[in-house]
Design a protein around this motif. Structure first.
Motif, short mmCIF file in Angstrom:
data_model
loop_
_atom_site.label_atom_id
_atom_site.label_comp_id
_atom_site.label_asym_id
_atom_site.label_seq_id
_atom_site.Cartn_x
_atom_site.Cartn_y
_atom_site.Cartn_z
N LEU A 65 -80.10 -28.62 14.95
CA LEU A 65 -79.10 -29.60 15.38
C LEU A 65 -78.58 -30.39 14.18
CD1 LEU A 65 -81.04 -30.92 18.48
CD2 LEU A 65 -79.24 -29.18 18.43
N PRO A 66 -77.27 -30.64 14.15
CA PRO A 66 -76.72 -31.40 13.03
C PRO A 66 -76.87 -32.90 13.24
CG PRO A 66 -74.96 -30.72 14.49
CD PRO A 66 -76.23 -30.14 15.06
N ALA A 99 -84.08 -40.22 2.25
CA ALA A 99 -82.99 -40.50 3.18
C ALA A 99 -83.54 -40.86 4.56
CB ALA A 99 -82.06 -39.28 3.28
N ARG A 100 -82.67 -41.45 5.37
CA ARG A 100 -83.00 -41.83 6.74
C ARG A 100 -82.02 -41.13 7.68
NH1 ARG A 100 -82.44 -47.23 6.60
NH2 ARG A 100 -84.66 -47.60 6.22
N TRP A 101 -82.55 -40.59 8.77
CA TRP A 101 -81.70 -39.93 9.75
C TRP A 101 -82.28 -40.14 11.15
CZ3 TRP A 101 -85.05 -37.53 6.49
CH2 TRP A 101 -86.08 -36.77 7.08
N THR A 102 -81.49 -39.82 12.14
CA THR A 102 -81.91 -39.97 13.54
C THR A 102 -82.29 -38.61 14.10
OG1 THR A 102 -80.43 -41.86 13.83
CG2 THR A 102 -81.25 -40.78 15.82
N ALA A 103 -83.49 -38.49 14.65
CA ALA A 103 -83.97 -37.24 15.23
C ALA A 103 -83.31 -37.02 16.58
CB ALA A 103 -85.49 -37.29 15.38
N PRO A 104 -83.37 -35.80 17.12
CA PRO A 104 -82.77 -35.52 18.44
C PRO A 104 -83.31 -36.40 19.56
CG PRO A 104 -83.23 -33.47 17.30
CD PRO A 104 -83.84 -34.56 16.47
N ASP A 105 -84.56 -36.88 19.44
CA ASP A 105 -85.11 -37.74 20.49
C ASP A 105 -84.71 -39.19 20.33
OD1 ASP A 105 -86.55 -38.50 18.29
OD2 ASP A 105 -88.51 -37.88 19.07
N GLY A 106 -83.88 -39.50 19.30
CA GLY A 106 -83.40 -40.85 19.09
C GLY A 106 -84.22 -41.67 18.11
N SER A 107 -85.37 -41.16 17.68
CA SER A 107 -86.20 -41.90 16.73
C SER A 107 -85.61 -41.80 15.33
CB SER A 107 -87.62 -41.35 16.75
OG SER A 107 -87.63 -39.98 16.35
N ALA A 124 -74.93 -43.37 0.46
CA ALA A 124 -74.04 -42.25 0.78
C ALA A 124 -74.55 -41.49 2.00
CB ALA A 124 -73.93 -41.31 -0.42
N ASP A 125 -73.62 -41.06 2.83
CA ASP A 125 -73.96 -40.26 4.01
C ASP A 125 -73.72 -38.78 3.72
OD1 ASP A 125 -74.58 -42.55 5.41
OD2 ASP A 125 -72.55 -42.77 6.22
N PHE A 126 -74.55 -37.95 4.30
CA PHE A 126 -74.36 -36.51 4.15
C PHE A 126 -74.89 -35.80 5.40
CE2 PHE A 126 -78.51 -37.51 2.49
CZ PHE A 126 -79.34 -36.49 2.91
N ALA A 127 -74.38 -34.59 5.61
CA ALA A 127 -74.77 -33.81 6.79
C ALA A 127 -76.17 -33.24 6.59
CB ALA A 127 -73.78 -32.68 7.04
N LEU A 128 -76.95 -33.28 7.64
CA LEU A 128 -78.33 -32.77 7.59
C LEU A 128 -78.62 -32.02 8.89
CD1 LEU A 128 -81.10 -32.82 6.05
CD2 LEU A 128 -81.66 -34.81 7.48
N TRP A 129 -79.31 -30.90 8.77
CA TRP A 129 -79.72 -30.12 9.95
C TRP A 129 -81.20 -30.35 10.18
CZ3 TRP A 129 -76.59 -27.15 13.10
CH2 TRP A 129 -75.28 -26.96 12.66
N THR A 130 -81.58 -30.54 11.44
CA THR A 130 -82.99 -30.71 11.79
C THR A 130 -83.35 -29.77 12.94
OG1 THR A 130 -82.61 -32.41 13.48
CG2 THR A 130 -82.80 -33.15 11.18
N ASP A 131 -84.65 -29.53 13.09
CA ASP A 131 -85.09 -28.82 14.29
C ASP A 131 -85.19 -29.81 15.44
OD1 ASP A 131 -87.39 -30.29 13.84
OD2 ASP A 131 -88.54 -28.59 13.04
N SER A 133 -87.64 -31.13 16.67
CA SER A 133 -88.65 -32.17 16.43
C SER A 133 -88.17 -33.21 15.43
CB SER A 133 -89.95 -31.52 15.93
OG SER A 133 -90.46 -30.63 16.89
N GLY A 134 -87.01 -32.97 14.82
CA GLY A 134 -86.48 -33.93 13.86
C GLY A 134 -86.80 -33.64 12.42
N HIS A 135 -87.45 -32.51 12.14
CA HIS A 135 -87.77 -32.15 10.76
C HIS A 135 -86.58 -31.47 10.09
CE1 HIS A 135 -91.79 -32.23 12.80
NE2 HIS A 135 -92.03 -33.04 11.76
N PRO A 136 -86.30 -31.78 8.83
CA PRO A 136 -85.16 -31.15 8.13
C PRO A 136 -85.36 -29.63 8.00
CG PRO A 136 -85.93 -33.09 6.95
CD PRO A 136 -86.96 -32.79 7.99
#
Length: 202
Positions: A65-66, A99-107, A124-131, A133-136
Protein backbone atom coordinates in the motif's frame (compact mmCIF):
# COMPACT_ATOMS: atom_id res chain seq x y z
CA UNK A 1 20.41 -25.34 -46.51
CA UNK A 2 21.62 -25.77 -50.11
CA UNK A 3 20.88 -29.48 -49.74
CA UNK A 4 17.24 -28.71 -49.03
CA UNK A 5 17.04 -26.39 -52.05
CA UNK A 6 18.35 -29.14 -54.30
CA UNK A 7 16.08 -31.80 -52.89
CA UNK A 8 13.73 -31.81 -55.91
CA UNK A 9 16.64 -31.91 -58.39
CA UNK A 10 18.24 -34.83 -56.57
CA UNK A 11 15.18 -36.99 -56.99
CA UNK A 12 16.19 -37.88 -60.58
CA UNK A 13 19.94 -37.30 -60.34
CA UNK A 14 21.90 -40.49 -61.19
CA UNK A 15 24.85 -39.24 -59.12
CA UNK A 16 22.73 -38.83 -56.03
CA UNK A 17 23.88 -40.84 -53.03
CA UNK A 18 21.68 -42.04 -50.21
CA UNK A 19 23.52 -39.76 -47.80
CA UNK A 20 22.84 -36.78 -50.10
CA UNK A 21 19.10 -37.39 -49.89
CA UNK A 22 19.27 -37.94 -46.13
CA UNK A 23 21.24 -34.70 -45.70
CA UNK A 24 18.65 -32.83 -47.75
CA UNK A 25 15.81 -34.13 -45.61
CA UNK A 26 17.71 -33.26 -42.44
CA UNK A 27 18.17 -29.70 -43.69
CA UNK A 28 14.55 -29.45 -44.78
CA UNK A 29 13.31 -30.72 -41.40
CA UNK A 30 15.58 -28.28 -39.56
CA UNK A 31 14.30 -25.38 -41.67
CA UNK A 32 10.69 -26.37 -40.98
CA UNK A 33 11.38 -26.58 -37.25
CA UNK A 34 13.10 -23.18 -37.28
CA UNK A 35 10.07 -21.65 -39.01
CA UNK A 36 7.42 -23.34 -36.87
CA UNK A 37 8.79 -24.69 -33.60
CA UNK A 38 10.99 -21.73 -32.68
CA UNK A 39 8.26 -19.03 -32.89
CA UNK A 40 5.74 -21.33 -31.20
CA UNK A 41 8.13 -22.08 -28.34
CA UNK A 42 8.98 -18.39 -27.91
CA UNK A 43 5.31 -17.41 -27.88
CA UNK A 44 4.36 -20.16 -25.42
CA UNK A 45 7.20 -19.32 -23.04
CA UNK A 46 6.50 -15.59 -23.24
CA UNK A 47 2.77 -16.05 -22.68
CA UNK A 48 3.35 -18.35 -19.71
CA UNK A 49 5.89 -15.96 -18.16
CA UNK A 50 3.59 -12.98 -18.72
CA UNK A 51 0.64 -14.72 -17.06
CA UNK A 52 2.78 -15.65 -14.06
CA UNK A 53 4.31 -12.18 -13.75
CA UNK A 54 0.94 -10.43 -14.11
CA UNK A 55 -0.39 -12.55 -11.24
CA UNK A 56 2.62 -11.47 -9.18
CA UNK A 57 1.97 -7.84 -10.10
CA UNK A 58 -1.66 -8.08 -8.98
CA UNK A 59 -0.65 -9.81 -5.74
CA UNK A 60 1.96 -7.15 -4.99
CA UNK A 61 -0.51 -4.34 -5.61
CA UNK A 62 -2.97 -6.01 -3.25
CA UNK A 63 -0.40 -6.58 -0.51
CA UNK A 64 1.59 -3.33 -0.77
CA UNK A 65 0.00 0.00 0.00
CA UNK A 66 1.27 3.50 -0.80
CA UNK A 67 1.68 6.15 1.86
CA UNK A 68 3.55 9.40 2.39
CA UNK A 69 6.54 9.58 4.73
CA UNK A 70 8.20 12.67 6.17
CA UNK A 71 11.95 12.91 6.73
CA UNK A 72 12.89 13.61 10.36
CA UNK A 73 16.68 13.52 10.07
CA UNK A 74 19.54 11.80 8.28
CA UNK A 75 20.30 8.29 9.47
CA UNK A 76 23.67 7.31 10.83
CA UNK A 77 25.97 5.85 8.21
CA UNK A 78 26.11 2.03 8.49
CA UNK A 79 29.27 0.68 10.06
CA UNK A 80 31.86 -0.33 7.45
CA UNK A 81 30.41 1.88 4.72
CA UNK A 82 29.76 0.76 1.17
CA UNK A 83 31.28 -2.60 0.43
CA UNK A 84 31.03 -2.61 -3.37
CA UNK A 85 31.10 -0.18 -6.24
CA UNK A 86 27.41 -0.90 -6.95
CA UNK A 87 26.42 0.01 -3.39
CA UNK A 88 28.57 3.13 -3.53
CA UNK A 89 26.92 4.16 -6.80
CA UNK A 90 23.46 3.59 -5.33
CA UNK A 91 24.34 5.72 -2.29
CA UNK A 92 25.13 8.61 -4.61
CA UNK A 93 21.48 8.52 -5.76
CA UNK A 94 19.73 7.46 -2.53
CA UNK A 95 20.23 8.20 1.13
CA UNK A 96 19.18 6.57 4.40
CA UNK A 97 16.94 8.78 6.55
CA UNK A 98 14.84 8.46 9.67
CA UNK A 99 11.24 9.07 8.60
CA UNK A 100 7.71 8.96 9.99
CA UNK A 101 4.72 7.51 8.15
CA UNK A 102 1.20 6.27 8.84
CA UNK A 103 0.59 2.51 8.69
CA UNK A 104 -2.58 1.06 7.08
CA UNK A 105 -4.11 0.58 10.54
CA UNK A 106 -3.72 4.31 11.24
CA UNK A 107 -0.79 4.03 13.66
CA UNK A 108 2.23 6.30 13.25
CA UNK A 109 5.51 4.52 12.55
CA UNK A 110 9.09 5.75 12.64
CA UNK A 111 12.06 4.00 11.09
CA UNK A 112 15.09 4.16 8.84
CA UNK A 113 14.32 4.01 5.13
CA UNK A 114 16.05 5.06 1.92
CA UNK A 115 14.92 7.87 -0.32
CA UNK A 116 16.21 9.92 -3.23
CA UNK A 117 18.75 12.51 -2.20
CA UNK A 118 16.57 15.35 -3.43
CA UNK A 119 13.92 14.35 -0.86
CA UNK A 120 16.29 13.60 2.04
CA UNK A 121 16.17 17.04 3.71
CA UNK A 122 14.38 17.17 7.10
CA UNK A 123 10.71 17.92 6.61
CA UNK A 124 10.61 16.66 3.02
CA UNK A 125 7.79 14.31 2.04
CA UNK A 126 8.28 11.30 -0.20
CA UNK A 127 6.26 8.31 -1.39
CA UNK A 128 6.71 5.10 0.57
CA UNK A 129 5.25 1.62 0.08
CA UNK A 130 4.40 -0.56 3.09
CA UNK A 131 2.93 -3.98 3.64
CA UNK A 132 -0.37 -4.36 5.47
CA UNK A 133 1.52 -4.43 8.77
CA UNK A 134 3.07 -1.03 8.07
CA UNK A 135 6.62 -2.20 7.38
CA UNK A 136 8.46 -0.50 4.46
CA UNK A 137 8.71 -2.64 1.34
CA UNK A 138 9.87 -2.16 -2.24
CA UNK A 139 7.45 -0.65 -4.72
CA UNK A 140 5.33 -3.25 -6.56
CA UNK A 141 6.36 -4.27 -10.04
CA UNK A 142 4.69 -2.36 -12.85
CA UNK A 143 2.69 -4.22 -15.47
CA UNK A 144 4.88 -2.83 -18.26
CA UNK A 145 8.03 -4.12 -16.56
CA UNK A 146 6.40 -7.55 -16.21
CA UNK A 147 5.57 -7.59 -19.94
CA UNK A 148 9.16 -6.66 -20.79
CA UNK A 149 10.49 -9.52 -18.65
CA UNK A 150 8.02 -11.91 -20.30
CA UNK A 151 9.14 -10.79 -23.77
CA UNK A 152 12.77 -11.40 -22.82
CA UNK A 153 11.85 -14.86 -21.52
CA UNK A 154 10.04 -15.69 -24.76
CA UNK A 155 12.92 -14.44 -26.89
CA UNK A 156 15.42 -16.43 -24.83
CA UNK A 157 13.34 -19.61 -25.18
CA UNK A 158 13.08 -19.10 -28.95
CA UNK A 159 16.83 -18.56 -29.29
CA UNK A 160 17.64 -21.64 -27.21
CA UNK A 161 15.23 -23.74 -29.26
CA UNK A 162 16.77 -22.49 -32.50
CA UNK A 163 20.24 -23.25 -31.16
CA UNK A 164 19.16 -26.76 -30.21
CA UNK A 165 17.68 -27.41 -33.67
CA UNK A 166 20.82 -26.14 -35.40
CA UNK A 167 23.06 -28.20 -33.11
CA UNK A 168 21.11 -31.38 -33.86
CA UNK A 169 21.24 -30.59 -37.59
CA UNK A 170 25.00 -30.11 -37.51
CA UNK A 171 25.51 -33.36 -35.58
CA UNK A 172 23.32 -35.26 -38.05
CA UNK A 173 25.13 -33.79 -41.06
CA UNK A 174 28.49 -34.60 -39.50
CA UNK A 175 27.37 -38.20 -38.99
CA UNK A 176 26.22 -38.42 -42.63
CA UNK A 177 29.53 -36.99 -43.88
CA UNK A 178 31.48 -39.53 -41.83
CA UNK A 179 29.28 -42.30 -43.22
CA UNK A 180 29.86 -41.01 -46.76
CA UNK A 181 33.64 -40.99 -46.26
CA UNK A 182 33.53 -44.51 -44.79
CA UNK A 183 31.67 -45.77 -47.88
CA UNK A 184 34.18 -44.05 -50.17
CA UNK A 185 37.04 -45.67 -48.26
CA UNK A 186 35.45 -49.10 -48.65
CA UNK A 187 34.85 -48.53 -52.36
CA UNK A 188 38.44 -47.35 -52.83
CA UNK A 189 39.78 -50.32 -50.91
CA UNK A 190 37.84 -52.64 -53.22
CA UNK A 191 39.08 -51.04 -56.46
CA UNK A 192 42.47 -49.77 -55.34
CA UNK A 193 44.49 -52.94 -56.15
CA UNK A 194 43.47 -52.61 -59.84
CA UNK A 195 44.67 -48.96 -60.07
CA UNK A 196 46.85 -48.44 -63.16
CA UNK A 197 46.53 -51.95 -64.48
CA UNK A 198 45.39 -51.76 -68.11
CA UNK A 199 42.81 -54.33 -68.99
CA UNK A 200 42.45 -55.62 -65.47
CA UNK A 201 39.26 -57.53 -65.03
CA UNK A 202 38.60 -57.75 -68.80
Amino acid sequence: MRAAIGLWRWRHNPLRRTTDLAEAWVAFTAAALLCLLVPLTGWAAGASADASLQRAVRAQHEQRLPTTARVLRSADRPAGGAGTADVAGEERLRRSVVARWTAPDGSVRTGTVTTARRTSAPGADFALWTDRSGHPVAAPMRAGVARAHAAIAGLTAALLTGLMVETVRRLAVRRLVLLRYARLDRAWAATGPDWGRTGTGS
